[in-house]
Design an enzyme around this catalytic site. Structure first.
Site, short mmCIF file in Angstrom:
data_model
loop_
_atom_site.label_atom_id
_atom_site.label_comp_id
_atom_site.label_asym_id
_atom_site.label_seq_id
_atom_site.Cartn_x
_atom_site.Cartn_y
_atom_site.Cartn_z
N HIS A 1 -33.14 -37.54 -39.12
CA HIS A 1 -33.19 -37.25 -37.68
C HIS A 1 -34.60 -37.48 -37.14
O HIS A 1 -35.26 -36.58 -36.63
CB HIS A 1 -32.73 -35.82 -37.41
CG HIS A 1 -32.19 -35.64 -36.01
ND1 HIS A 1 -31.12 -34.83 -35.72
CD2 HIS A 1 -32.56 -36.19 -34.82
CE1 HIS A 1 -30.86 -34.87 -34.42
NE2 HIS A 1 -31.73 -35.69 -33.86
N GLU B 1 -26.90 -30.97 -40.84
CA GLU B 1 -28.32 -31.31 -41.00
C GLU B 1 -29.10 -30.07 -41.43
O GLU B 1 -28.92 -29.00 -40.83
CB GLU B 1 -28.88 -31.87 -39.69
CG GLU B 1 -28.22 -33.19 -39.29
CD GLU B 1 -28.81 -33.81 -38.03
OE1 GLU B 1 -29.80 -33.25 -37.49
OE2 GLU B 1 -28.30 -34.84 -37.57
N ARG C 1 -25.41 -38.15 -32.11
CA ARG C 1 -25.29 -36.88 -32.82
C ARG C 1 -24.29 -37.07 -33.95
O ARG C 1 -23.34 -37.85 -33.84
CB ARG C 1 -24.81 -35.76 -31.87
CG ARG C 1 -25.86 -35.27 -30.89
CD ARG C 1 -26.98 -34.53 -31.61
NE ARG C 1 -27.96 -33.94 -30.69
CZ ARG C 1 -29.08 -34.52 -30.32
NH1 ARG C 1 -29.37 -35.74 -30.76
NH2 ARG C 1 -29.93 -33.90 -29.52
#
Length: 324
Positions: free
Chosen positions: A285, A266, A237
């Site tokens: 991602h 993000e 993460r």
């Protein structure tokens, strides 16, 4: 009478139809200012909740007094407060097993791309800057035979280490709360403290969950322990890393390069200094982003919710102490 369920992410039609067959379904393709009140109104009546990506803090879930189960279409559970859900005896179901290999593939790709400067050199060709045989200023480094340090030797960590050791003859160091005997016996992995791992690894791959203990686990001090040719990979993460310190380490060549699939914010803003660094490979991602895996994740999440609302949480329950 069918139980009421709220879906807050678009899913494949086949799985949508399964939900409709089992439940009275309210559908939202994400949560935004335009549909937020409608979402909260539906949530107030819901016994089940299924989706991904949107944060679900206690302030929202407090409004769901009838909630019996949640199914997240992800392996990560950091969008939820597990202690809060456990106090309410609400199981949080997730999809831990179906994305292991796909995510390990992505992380190994980041290792290869950073080591061989694939994105940087591809851009050089596309932009017409390849005018002669490349020289040492564009050379990469080998992956084969190097040392991989895995921070977090769970399912994905093991799958990554297996690819590295069996396919590329890499030595494996790992840092984990507990020993992984399978990795040690089958891959010759060596469990070390974090400092030793950072000092001795050519590639440092982070695969820990985001918790209070792991937030900003990697910052200036950790990058300075790594040797100057080391490559840092984050497949965990974004908030596990102090991004400003990582940027400094890349700019100052404290480490050689970084491959990142996750970020503090993000989507990553286009004006981030990371976007201007040739020694950073950036992905949006995409760890589990293959057609096959996303279909499996959606199917598993629907299976999980159906089972949980029928009282069966034996498989894929994140707050495991609720399992009797």
């Amino acid at each position: 009478m069918k139980k009421k369920v709220v879906l807050y992410k678009k899913i494949p039609e086949e799985q949508l139809n399964r939900l409709k067959a089992h439940f009275e379904l309210s559908c939202f393709e994400g949560i935004n200012e335009q549909n937020r009140e409608s979402f909260l109104g539906a949530l107030a009546q819901a016994e089940g909740l299924i989706g991904a990506s949107a944060p679900m803090p206690a302030a929202i879930l407090d409004k769901a007094s009838k909630l019996k189960a949640i199914s997240t279409i992800s392996v990560g559970t950091d969008r939820f407060d597990l202690d809060y859900l456990s106090a309410r005896s609400v199981p949080l179901m997730h999809t831990p097993s179906v994305l292991t290999d796909t995510t390990a593939d992505t992380i190994f790709m980041l290792m290869m791309c950073t080591a061989r400067r694939a994105v940087e050199l591809s851009n050089m060709v596309r932009e017409g800057r390849w005018q002669a045989s490349i020289g040492s200023e564009h050379f990469g480094v080998d992956v084969y035979g190097k040392t991989l340090g895995v921070v977090g030797m769970g399912r994905i960590g093991y799958a990554l280490a297996k690819r590295a050791h069996l396919g590329f003859d890499m030595k494996i160091n790992y840092f984990n709360r507990s020993a992984n005997e399978k990795a040690e016996q089958e891959l010759g992995a060596r469990r070390t403290d974090l400092t030793t791992l950072l000092k001795t690894s050519d590639f440092v791959c982070v695969l820990v969950p985001l918790t209070l203990e792991t937030e900003k686990m990697f910052a200036k001090a950790e990058f300075e322990i790594m040797h100057r040719e080391a490559i840092f990979i984050n497949g965990a993460r974004g908030k596990v890393v102090n991004e400003a310190d990582l940027i400094d380490a890349l700019q100052n060549k404290t480490i050689r390069a970084a491959g990142l699939d996750v970020f503090e914010m993000e989507p990553l803003p286009g004006n981030s200094p990371l976007c201007r660094l040739d020694n950073a490979v950036l992905l949006p991602h995409t760890g589990s982003a293959t057609l096959e895996t996303r279909l499996k994740m959606a199917r598993t999440a629907v299976d999980n919710l159906i089972a949980a609302l029928n009282g069966d949480i034996a498989k894929n329950c994140a707050n495991t102490h609720l399992i009797k």
